[in-house]
Design a protein around this motif. Structure first.
Motif, PDB file in Angstrom:
ATOM      1  N   HIS A   6      44.655  -1.290  72.066  1.00 50.00           N
ATOM      2  CA  HIS A   6      43.201  -1.358  71.871  1.00 50.00           C
ATOM      3  C   HIS A   6      42.717  -0.157  71.053  1.00 50.00           C
ATOM      4  CE1 HIS A   6      39.325  -3.060  73.763  1.00 50.00           C
ATOM      5  NE2 HIS A   6      38.946  -2.171  72.851  1.00 50.00           N
ATOM      6  N   HIS A   8      40.353   0.842  67.455  1.00 45.21           N
ATOM      7  CA  HIS A   8      39.369   0.329  66.499  1.00 45.21           C
ATOM      8  C   HIS A   8      39.454   1.042  65.151  1.00 45.21           C
ATOM      9  CE1 HIS A   8      36.988  -2.240  69.190  1.00 45.21           C
ATOM     10  NE2 HIS A   8      37.206  -1.330  70.124  1.00 45.21           N
ATOM     11  N   GLU A 119      39.299  -7.819  68.973  1.00 45.14           N
ATOM     12  CA  GLU A 119      38.612  -8.025  70.230  1.00 45.14           C
ATOM     13  C   GLU A 119      37.318  -8.789  69.958  1.00 45.14           C
ATOM     14  OE1 GLU A 119      36.599  -5.170  73.692  1.00 45.14           O
ATOM     15  OE2 GLU A 119      36.927  -4.416  71.655  1.00 45.14           O
ATOM     16  N   HIS A 152      36.410  -9.165  74.796  1.00 43.07           N
ATOM     17  CA  HIS A 152      35.694  -8.050  75.423  1.00 43.07           C
ATOM     18  C   HIS A 152      34.994  -8.585  76.675  1.00 43.07           C
ATOM     19  CE1 HIS A 152      32.992  -4.525  75.766  1.00 43.07           C
ATOM     20  NE2 HIS A 152      32.099  -5.420  76.124  1.00 43.07           N
ATOM     21  N   ALA A 187      39.911  -7.434  77.843  1.00 42.11           N
ATOM     22  CA  ALA A 187      39.751  -5.984  77.732  1.00 42.11           C
ATOM     23  C   ALA A 187      39.013  -5.432  78.943  1.00 42.11           C
ATOM     24  CB  ALA A 187      39.003  -5.650  76.445  1.00 42.11           C
ATOM     25  N   HIS A 188      39.174  -4.128  79.159  1.00 43.56           N
ATOM     26  CA  HIS A 188      38.438  -3.396  80.198  1.00 43.56           C
ATOM     27  C   HIS A 188      38.686  -3.970  81.600  1.00 43.56           C
ATOM     28  CE1 HIS A 188      36.578  -1.873  76.588  1.00 43.56           C
ATOM     29  NE2 HIS A 188      36.141  -3.083  76.294  1.00 43.56           N
ATOM     30  N   ALA A 214      41.360  -0.451  78.717  1.00 43.37           N
ATOM     31  CA  ALA A 214      40.390   0.259  77.879  1.00 43.37           C
ATOM     32  C   ALA A 214      39.166   0.727  78.655  1.00 43.37           C
ATOM     33  CB  ALA A 214      39.955  -0.628  76.711  1.00 43.37           C
ATOM     34  N   ALA A 215      38.868   2.006  78.528  1.00 42.39           N
ATOM     35  CA  ALA A 215      37.698   2.662  79.133  1.00 42.39           C
ATOM     36  C   ALA A 215      37.776   2.785  80.652  1.00 42.39           C
ATOM     37  CB  ALA A 215      36.400   1.959  78.729  1.00 42.39           C
ATOM     38  N   ASP A 242      40.997   2.164  73.748  1.00 43.54           N
ATOM     39  CA  ASP A 242      39.686   2.046  73.094  1.00 43.54           C
ATOM     40  C   ASP A 242      39.467   3.210  72.135  1.00 43.54           C
ATOM     41  OD1 ASP A 242      37.421   0.631  72.484  1.00 43.54           O
ATOM     42  OD2 ASP A 242      36.518   0.750  74.464  1.00 43.54           O
TER      43      ASP A 242
END
Length: 280
Positions: A6, A8, A119, A152, A187-188, A214-215, A242
């Protein structure tokens, strides 16, 4: 081995001067209007990987309102991957609301050889059943091509933050159930939907679904790794940073606090994604 699934990369013109884009794209503005919100260059990504011991990374752009900008972002991700073929897996971002143009972009990126789609996000209004249904043509192509799709998904409760959206969990499960041959990556930690994997019927729907981290240091207690592993199995959790939001150091510390064993830690940090991508 560490694989970050993940990361960007936004277009060069946006990284150069984001001023116009924070005003012309509401979703981008909500996330990146502050100059403190970092935008990573190709050099930043490679440096991050080298300094963090990351062997490979999945890189993708942003779900822009402008379809032309989506195509440009996908092209730059592709070119970056071609310059670093042993290290970068290119994923392509689409706009679920773009209709035929999204379908044509899906066709284009599959022919090019992208490793996956994502994503994908719906920052305007969040993920509703209608939003998920709009993905159907693109998911059909992903199924035929045998490539994974990352969505996402954030948690429906808790504190507010830029980019947090509403998510219809029922609609999400329906779209996954309707596409049993598509490998989804949520994700997340999928906004916590994995907890419902304790229900046998939901566990069946999520059988081919993976969850990235992620996060997670911003969102969850470190026990999330152990709990998610026990519910989903140790092979379903993928390390995602992320980046440039957070780096590996924060995650490694978080994972160490979770109390999971060394074998599970290695699986999360790279082995799980390596097995997933080899199958596709």
């Amino acid at each position: 081995m560490i694989v970050d699934c993940h990361v960007h990369l936004l277009p060069k013109e946006v990284r150069s001067d984001r001023t116009m884009y924070v005003h012309s794209d509401e979703a981008f503005g909500s996330l990146y209007s502050s100059p403190k919100a970092r935008l990573a260059s190709e050099e930043d990504i490679i440096s991050y990987m080298d300094n963090s011991g990351i062997e490979k990374a999945v890189v993708f752009g942003f779900p822009w309102e402008s379809h032309d900008l989506i195509s440009k972002n996908n092209d730059e991700v592709w070119e970056f991957a071609q310059r670093n073929p042993a290290r970068i897996y290119p994923f392509a971002v689409l706009s679920p609301a773009a209709g035929d143009r999204a379908y044509l972009e899906t066709e284009r990126i599959i022919k090019a050889g992208f490793a996956g789609i994502g994503e994908l996000a719906m920052y305007h209004g969040g993920w509703s059943t209608a939003g998920f249904e709009a993905l159907a043509p693109c998911l059909g192509m992903a199924r035929s091509a045998g490539i994974p799709v990352m969505l996402h998904v954030n948690e429906p409760v808790g504190h507010e933050y830029p980019g947090k959206i509403s998510v219809d969990f029922q609609g999400l499960l329906q779209v996954i159930a309707a596409n049993p041959e598509v490998t989804f990556i949520l994700a997340h930690f999928g906004g916590g939907i994995f907890v419902y994997g304790l229900m046998p019927e939901v566990a069946g729907v999520l059988a081919r679904t993976y969850f990235d981290t992620a996060a997670s240091p911003y969102l969850y207690d470190a026990r999330v790794y152990d709990i998610a592993t026990k519910i989903l199995g140790p092979d379903k959790i993928l390390f995602g940073s992320d980046f440039p939001l957070l780096s590996v150091v924060r995650y490694v510390k978080h994972i160490e606090q979770s109390g999971i064993g060394e074998d599970v830690r290695k699986a999360i940090l790279g082995e799980n994604f390596s097995r997933l991508i080899r199958r596709h």
